[in-house]
Design an enzyme around this catalytic site. Structure first.
Site, mmCIF file in Angstrom:
data_model
loop_
_atom_site.group_PDB
_atom_site.id
_atom_site.type_symbol
_atom_site.label_atom_id
_atom_site.label_comp_id
_atom_site.label_asym_id
_atom_site.label_seq_id
_atom_site.Cartn_x
_atom_site.Cartn_y
_atom_site.Cartn_z
ATOM 1 N N HIS A 63 0.832 -1.202 0.000
ATOM 2 C CA HIS A 63 0.000 0.000 0.000
ATOM 3 C C HIS A 63 0.864 1.247 0.000
ATOM 4 O O HIS A 63 2.055 1.209 0.281
ATOM 5 C CB HIS A 63 -0.972 -0.001 1.193
ATOM 6 N N CYS A 117 3.888 5.421 5.570
ATOM 7 C CA CYS A 117 3.999 4.200 6.375
ATOM 8 C C CYS A 117 5.449 3.731 6.384
ATOM 9 O O CYS A 117 6.163 3.887 5.398
ATOM 10 C CB CYS A 117 3.089 3.112 5.791
ATOM 11 N N GLN A 135 -7.233 -2.769 9.673
ATOM 12 C CA GLN A 135 -8.448 -1.983 9.887
ATOM 13 C C GLN A 135 -9.530 -2.450 8.905
ATOM 14 O O GLN A 135 -9.223 -2.814 7.769
ATOM 15 C CB GLN A 135 -8.135 -0.503 9.691
ATOM 16 N N SER A 158 -5.972 5.589 9.832
ATOM 17 C CA SER A 158 -4.549 5.892 9.630
ATOM 18 C C SER A 158 -4.314 6.971 8.587
ATOM 19 O O SER A 158 -3.269 7.613 8.581
ATOM 20 C CB SER A 158 -3.798 4.629 9.186
ATOM 21 N N HIS A 161 -5.278 5.481 1.581
ATOM 22 C CA HIS A 161 -4.385 4.476 1.006
ATOM 23 C C HIS A 161 -4.752 4.150 -0.429
ATOM 24 O O HIS A 161 -5.916 4.223 -0.810
ATOM 25 C CB HIS A 161 -4.519 3.122 1.743
#
Length: 191
Positions: A63, A117, A135, A158, A161
């Site tokens: 991702h 990330c 998630q 977060s 993505h």
């Protein structure tokens, strides 16, 4: 041990931390994720099909994450204090998506420099994961993707993505295509 089709001195080993096979040369102590030069790929595929298995019920994906000020942890390896809005993060990610879909660059190549990330250093690779480990919004899209398909923008706590699912062959995952070979779904799009 069956012949894996590897050059002399090389063997297939298993990474406990990644739960994936890798290649090791005992004399040089070199280890690598990709088969060494001179490998008979047909024999290796047959060997891997007979001797390794992907974890049951798991997939593997990469991702590219863009965080925003309302992310659950608005900081990253790139930026100690992220102040962009969610809307700005989505626009940034849509720009990345356009480059990936055009074939200009792969998601993994772009994740190295643009993802917020820590998986950026691994081309965005998250390793194998099963249901209940990510998630919910992320997991639903990742499991719905076809192998090598790239998602649309996915929002989670977060951040936002793009997700690309790895290709599975003979019970093991293949490296995602490079930018010159990026395979994307240009028709149906996951929302």
């Amino acid at each position: 041990m069956a012949d894996a089709g590897l050059p002399t001195g090389w063997e297939v080993r298993h990474s406990n931390s990644k739960n994936l096979p890798y290649f090791f040369n005992a004399s040089s102590k070199e280890s690598r994720w990709e088969p060494p030069e001179g490998t008979d790929m047909d024999r290796l595929k047959e060997y891997m099909a007979q001797n390794t298995r992907k974890p049951e019920g798991k997939i593997r994906a990469a991702h590219l994450l863009v965080k925003h000020k309302d992310s659950r942890r608005p900081s990253s390896w790139k930026e100690p204090n992220i102040t962009r809005t969610k809307e700005e993060a989505i626009e940034i990610l849509k720009g990345h998506e356009a480059r990936i879909r055009s074939g200009e660059v792969s998601l993994g190549d772009l994740a190295q420099t643009e993802s917020d990330c820590s998986s950026a250093k691994k081309n965005g690779d998250l390793g194998p994961f099963g249901k209940g480990e990510m998630q919910k919004e992320f997991e639903e899209v990742a499991f719905a993707l076809e192998p090598s398909q790239v998602s649309n923008v996915v929002e989670t706590a977060s951040g936002v993505h793009l997700i690309q699912r790895y290709v599975e062959r003979h019970g093991w995952w293949l490296k995602l295509p490079s930018s010159s070979q990026t395979i994307v779904d240009k028709g149906s799009r996951l929302e």
